[in-house]
Write a protein that holds these residues in place. Structure first.
Motif, short mmCIF file in Angstrom:
data_model
loop_
_atom_site.label_atom_id
_atom_site.label_comp_id
_atom_site.label_asym_id
_atom_site.label_seq_id
_atom_site.Cartn_x
_atom_site.Cartn_y
_atom_site.Cartn_z
N TRP A 168 0.80 -1.23 0.00
CA TRP A 168 0.00 0.00 0.00
C TRP A 168 0.83 1.28 0.00
O TRP A 168 0.33 2.34 0.34
N THR A 169 2.10 1.21 -0.36
CA THR A 169 2.93 2.42 -0.33
C THR A 169 3.58 2.78 -1.66
O THR A 169 4.08 3.90 -1.78
N ARG A 170 3.58 1.90 -2.65
CA ARG A 170 4.32 2.19 -3.88
C ARG A 170 3.58 3.24 -4.72
O ARG A 170 2.47 3.01 -5.18
N PRO A 171 4.20 4.41 -4.94
CA PRO A 171 3.54 5.51 -5.66
C PRO A 171 3.12 5.14 -7.09
O PRO A 171 2.09 5.60 -7.56
N GLN A 172 3.93 4.33 -7.77
CA GLN A 172 3.60 3.96 -9.14
C GLN A 172 2.26 3.22 -9.21
O GLN A 172 1.47 3.43 -10.12
N ASP A 173 2.02 2.34 -8.24
CA ASP A 173 0.77 1.59 -8.23
C ASP A 173 -0.42 2.47 -7.87
O ASP A 173 -1.52 2.29 -8.40
N TRP A 174 -0.20 3.44 -6.98
CA TRP A 174 -1.26 4.40 -6.68
C TRP A 174 -1.61 5.21 -7.93
O TRP A 174 -2.78 5.49 -8.20
#
Length: 126
Positions: A12-18
């Motif tokens: 829940w922390t990877r910016p690319q996935d967000w």
């Protein structure tokens, strides 16, 4: 481990996935505010929804690196959708697909090395 490495390997922390999640949701919901025919509406909604689900999987399981490749393919599908589903003449819808697709492709490819690294770390064979 550095802060950036922690972000890349923690759920829940990877910016690319967000970014992929937001682009997928934007694409899925955009027929609410852009004019597009029924076929285009379905294409944008389904492709965007699939991308959003794949991004949620990547966020929950940072080591599921094959997911990043499938997400990138979802971005390609979004990018080519205006031609395949014949809504290139609807400027706002077409540009939404092209931009969201491009964002998803770049974000998924950017996340791939980190996902692969997490996968290798989790499945390290001595």
């Amino acid at each position: 481990m550095s802060d950036m490495a922690d972000i890349q390997s923690t759920a829940w922390t990877r910016p690319q996935d967000w970014l992929s999640l937001l682009a997928g949701l934007y694409l899925a919901l955009s027929p609410l505010w852009v004019t597009v025919d029924t076929t285009g509406t379905w294409a944008m909604s389904v492709i965007g929804g699939v991308v959003a689900v794949l991004a949620l999987i990547a966020l929950a399981m940072p080591g599921a690196y094959f997911d990043e490749g499938v997400t990138a393919l979802g971005g390609v599908a979004a990018f080519i959708a205006p031609w395949v589903f014949t809504y290139t003449d609807t400027n706002a819808a077409a540009w939404t697909s092209w931009i969201a697709g491009g964002v998803v492709i770049l974000a998924a490819l950017a996340a791939m090395p980190a996902s692969r690294s997490v996968y290798r770390h989790e499945h390290h064979m001595a």
